[in-house]
Write a protein that holds these residues in place. Structure first.
Motif, PDB file in Angstrom:
ATOM      1  N   VAL A  13       5.846  64.137  68.275  1.00 26.40           N
ATOM      2  CA  VAL A  13       5.020  62.918  68.112  1.00 26.40           C
ATOM      3  C   VAL A  13       4.253  64.032  66.628  1.00 26.40           C
ATOM      4  N   LYS A  14       4.123  65.312  67.275  1.00 30.47           N
ATOM      5  CA  LYS A  14       3.702  65.981  66.312  1.00 30.47           C
ATOM      6  C   LYS A  14       4.060  66.704  64.748  1.00 30.47           C
ATOM      7  N   MET A  15       6.095  66.180  64.614  1.00 33.14           N
ATOM      8  CA  MET A  15       7.418  66.357  63.321  1.00 33.14           C
ATOM      9  C   MET A  15       6.644  64.529  63.312  1.00 33.14           C
ATOM     10  N   ASN A  16       6.785  63.449  63.666  1.00 35.24           N
ATOM     11  CA  ASN A  16       6.162  62.283  62.759  1.00 35.24           C
ATOM     12  C   ASN A  16       5.281  61.943  63.330  1.00 35.24           C
ATOM     13  N   PHE A  17       4.341  62.251  63.246  1.00 33.33           N
ATOM     14  CA  PHE A  17       2.458  61.945  63.455  1.00 33.33           C
ATOM     15  C   PHE A  17       2.060  61.207  62.365  1.00 33.33           C
ATOM     16  N   GLY A  18       2.452  62.299  61.183  1.00 37.18           N
ATOM     17  CA  GLY A  18       1.936  60.959  59.874  1.00 37.18           C
ATOM     18  C   GLY A  18       2.540  59.716  59.727  1.00 37.18           C
ATOM     19  N   ILE A  19       3.861  59.176  59.969  1.00 38.61           N
ATOM     20  CA  ILE A  19       3.753  57.980  59.682  1.00 38.61           C
ATOM     21  C   ILE A  19       3.866  57.419  60.818  1.00 38.61           C
ATOM     22  N   LEU A  20       3.855  57.903  62.314  1.00 35.31           N
ATOM     23  CA  LEU A  20       2.624  57.399  63.356  1.00 35.31           C
ATOM     24  C   LEU A  20       2.155  57.232  63.215  1.00 35.31           C
ATOM     25  N   MET A  21       0.925  57.402  62.725  1.00 30.16           N
ATOM     26  CA  MET A  21      -0.306  56.787  62.316  1.00 30.16           C
ATOM     27  C   MET A  21      -0.329  55.946  61.483  1.00 30.16           C
ATOM     28  N   GLY A  22       0.716  55.672  60.308  1.00 34.56           N
ATOM     29  CA  GLY A  22       0.909  54.774  59.507  1.00 34.56           C
ATOM     30  C   GLY A  22       1.939  53.519  60.227  1.00 34.56           C
ATOM     31  N   LEU A  23       1.706  53.743  61.137  1.00 37.56           N
ATOM     32  CA  LEU A  23       2.153  52.327  61.747  1.00 37.56           C
ATOM     33  C   LEU A  23       1.124  52.011  62.686  1.00 37.56           C
ATOM     34  N   VAL A  24       0.494  53.214  63.184  1.00 39.03           N
ATOM     35  CA  VAL A  24      -0.679  52.336  64.091  1.00 39.03           C
ATOM     36  C   VAL A  24      -1.984  51.760  62.976  1.00 39.03           C
ATOM     37  N   ILE A  25      -1.912  51.968  62.151  1.00 39.46           N
ATOM     38  CA  ILE A  25      -3.514  51.803  61.268  1.00 39.46           C
ATOM     39  C   ILE A  25      -1.941  50.062  60.458  1.00 39.46           C
ATOM     40  N   LEU A  26      -1.256  50.348  60.493  1.00 43.08           N
ATOM     41  CA  LEU A  26      -0.276  48.781  60.071  1.00 43.08           C
ATOM     42  C   LEU A  26      -0.640  47.794  61.276  1.00 43.08           C
ATOM     43  N   GLY A 265      19.913  67.552  55.320  1.00 44.42           N
ATOM     44  CA  GLY A 265      19.640  68.690  56.041  1.00 44.42           C
ATOM     45  C   GLY A 265      18.610  69.505  56.337  1.00 44.42           C
ATOM     46  N   LYS A 266      17.881  68.126  56.644  1.00 44.75           N
ATOM     47  CA  LYS A 266      16.538  68.113  57.485  1.00 44.75           C
ATOM     48  C   LYS A 266      16.389  66.718  57.561  1.00 44.75           C
ATOM     49  N   GLY A 267      16.160  66.300  58.870  1.00 46.67           N
ATOM     50  CA  GLY A 267      16.087  64.422  59.219  1.00 46.67           C
ATOM     51  C   GLY A 267      15.598  64.445  60.804  1.00 46.67           C
ATOM     52  N   SER A 268      16.037  63.275  60.937  1.00 49.17           N
ATOM     53  CA  SER A 268      16.078  63.184  62.483  1.00 49.17           C
ATOM     54  C   SER A 268      16.361  61.312  62.592  1.00 49.17           C
ATOM     55  N   ILE A 269      16.805  61.286  64.056  1.00 48.41           N
ATOM     56  CA  ILE A 269      16.614  59.985  64.195  1.00 48.41           C
ATOM     57  C   ILE A 269      15.770  59.182  64.740  1.00 48.41           C
ATOM     58  N   SER A 270      15.120  59.914  65.312  1.00 50.79           N
ATOM     59  CA  SER A 270      12.937  59.602  65.778  1.00 50.79           C
ATOM     60  C   SER A 270      12.484  59.142  64.463  1.00 50.79           C
ATOM     61  N   GLY A 271      12.506  60.029  63.220  1.00 54.88           N
ATOM     62  CA  GLY A 271      12.232  59.345  62.254  1.00 54.88           C
ATOM     63  C   GLY A 271      12.827  58.422  61.839  1.00 54.88           C
ATOM     64  N   THR A 272      13.775  58.100  61.799  1.00 52.64           N
ATOM     65  CA  THR A 272      14.765  56.954  61.243  1.00 52.64           C
ATOM     66  C   THR A 272      13.804  55.531  61.678  1.00 52.64           C
ATOM     67  N   VAL A 273      14.004  55.394  63.530  1.00 48.62           N
ATOM     68  CA  VAL A 273      13.411  54.679  64.383  1.00 48.62           C
ATOM     69  C   VAL A 273      12.158  54.418  64.089  1.00 48.62           C
ATOM     70  N   ILE A 274      10.714  55.347  63.929  1.00 48.38           N
ATOM     71  CA  ILE A 274       9.873  54.984  62.873  1.00 48.38           C
ATOM     72  C   ILE A 274       9.821  54.278  62.286  1.00 48.38           C
ATOM     73  N   GLY A 275      10.592  55.233  61.520  1.00 52.97           N
ATOM     74  CA  GLY A 275      10.821  54.409  59.671  1.00 52.97           C
ATOM     75  C   GLY A 275      11.281  52.947  59.805  1.00 52.97           C
ATOM     76  N   VAL A 276      12.376  52.427  60.425  1.00 48.16           N
ATOM     77  CA  VAL A 276      12.430  50.931  60.563  1.00 48.16           C
ATOM     78  C   VAL A 276      11.390  49.884  61.240  1.00 48.16           C
ATOM     79  N   ILE A 277      11.074  50.768  61.984  1.00 49.84           N
ATOM     80  CA  ILE A 277      10.317  49.816  62.428  1.00 49.84           C
ATOM     81  C   ILE A 277       8.748  49.343  61.937  1.00 49.84           C
ATOM     82  N   VAL A 278       8.992  50.539  60.759  1.00 45.72           N
ATOM     83  CA  VAL A 278       6.960  50.305  59.848  1.00 45.72           C
ATOM     84  C   VAL A 278       8.070  49.302  59.061  1.00 45.72           C
ATOM     85  N   ILE A 279       9.468  50.043  58.947  1.00 40.63           N
ATOM     86  CA  ILE A 279       9.748  48.495  57.930  1.00 40.63           C
ATOM     87  C   ILE A 279       9.463  47.159  58.075  1.00 40.63           C
TER      88      ILE A 279
END
Length: 331
Positions: A13-26, A265-279
């Motif tokens: 949650v901490k690492m992906n806080f920004g995109i999670l907030m965007g998802l909630v607002i969406l 060199g930087k990234g995570s599957i959890s962030g990708t999953v959230i990105g997929v959900i947003v899209i």
């Protein structure tokens, strides 16, 4: 065990806080704008819709972590879908055999990408752009520009089936997320992928087989795209030479939106999953609101541009912080 899981979730949650907030607002915005959004039926629709992109994006995450890109995944969907459908409908092979042949063909495209990228200095962008066109050509030649219908229940189950009242795609999503997360976070190979993406030359000097790592990543991307091809045919009951067209853009958008750096060199599957959900939710919401498909392309392009710009800002900020730290030490 519970404490470890809780800490993992907290870090995610901490690492992906920004995109999670965007998802909630969406989600809140769409709930207000249309009463069709926050329903169980629409939730299952979203799950089915995002599965294809999730498979592509998880594979793309590995590629982008290396600092590369794979533009061929959309055409791999077409190759896999058309070959498997043709083997079943035209040749008359059993469904499992036809599916396996299709997956093998799609995975071979990934292997070709891996061999060329790992053993030459040709940029992955150029290599996969070429194989993208090759794949499209193969799909066109194989189908003779015809649509192949697939109505066999064992095949369509992967697109429209359910287990215990839940769509099969939900189980498939969990499976691929668990597998790819395990590889990246719990294996030496995952550490080598991060290290290679961070600094290829240093990785080679430290004894990492960069060629093997690169080859594996592109094979994995091709394999996951092949599975996406099977799921696409299972969902639409047809295979065409244009299936998967533009799918690579959705995958790249989801990966970058999820925080994976285009420089590697930087990234995570959890962030990708959230990105997929947003899209996925963004597309679903625009469809529910009746927004013209042309404008949907515009919105998706803007989202990709914003995501890349955010990645640029982060990279610049990291570089600036490192420079300040270095100057401070010298002072």
């Amino acid at each position: 065990m519970k404490n470890k899981f809780g800490q993992t979730m907290k870090n995610t949650v901490k690492m992906n806080f920004g995109i999670l907030m965007g998802l909630v607002i969406l989600c809140l915005g769409l709930t207000v704008l249309t009463d069709k959004f926050a329903t169980v039926t629409n939730f299952f629709n979203v799950v089915r819709q995002i599965t294809i992109n999730l498979y592509l994006a998880c594979g793309m995450t590995f590629v982008i972590l290396l600092g590369g890109i794979d533009l061929s995944v959309g055409s791999v969907i077409a190759v896999t879908g058309c070959v498997s459908a043709g083997m079943i409908t035209w040749v008359g092979l059993p469904v499992p055999v036809g599916i396996l042949i299709g997956i093998l063909c799609g995975t071979l495209v990934g292997a070709l990408n891996g061999i060329i990228v790992s053993r030459t200095t040709i940029p992955a962008f150029i290599v996969t752009l070429a194989t993208m066109n090759i794949g499209r050509g193969i799909a066109r030649i194989y189908t003779h520009a015809q649509t192949i219908a697939v109505l066999d229940d064992p095949y369509t189950f992967w697109g429209m089936g359910s287990i215990l009242g839940l769509p099969i795609q939900l189980y498939l999503i969990i499976a691929v997320v668990v597998l790819t997360s395990f590889i990246l976070n719990r294996t030496g190979l995952g550490r080598h992928i991060y290290a290679t993406g961070g600094n290829k030359i240093a990785s080679e000097y430290s004894g990492i087989n960069v060629k093997r790592v690169t080859f594996f990543v592109f094979v994995l991307s091709g394999f996951l795209a092949s599975l996406a091809g099977v799921l696409t045919v299972g969902r639409t009951f047809t295979a065409t030479m244009i299936m998967g067209d533009g799918a690579e853009m959705d995958a790249i958008a989801a990966v970058v939106l999820g925080g994976t750096s285009m420089s590697g060199g930087k990234g995570s599957i959890s962030g990708t999953v959230i990105g997929v959900i947003v899209i996925g939710i963004l597309k679903n919401g625009m469809n529910l609101l009746g927004i013209d498909s042309s404008w949907q392309y515009v919105v998706q392009g803007i989202v990709i541009l914003i995501a890349v710009y955010i990645d640029y800002i982060k990279s610049e900020g990291s570089a600036l912080s490192a420079f300040k730290a270095m100057v401070g030490k010298r002072a």
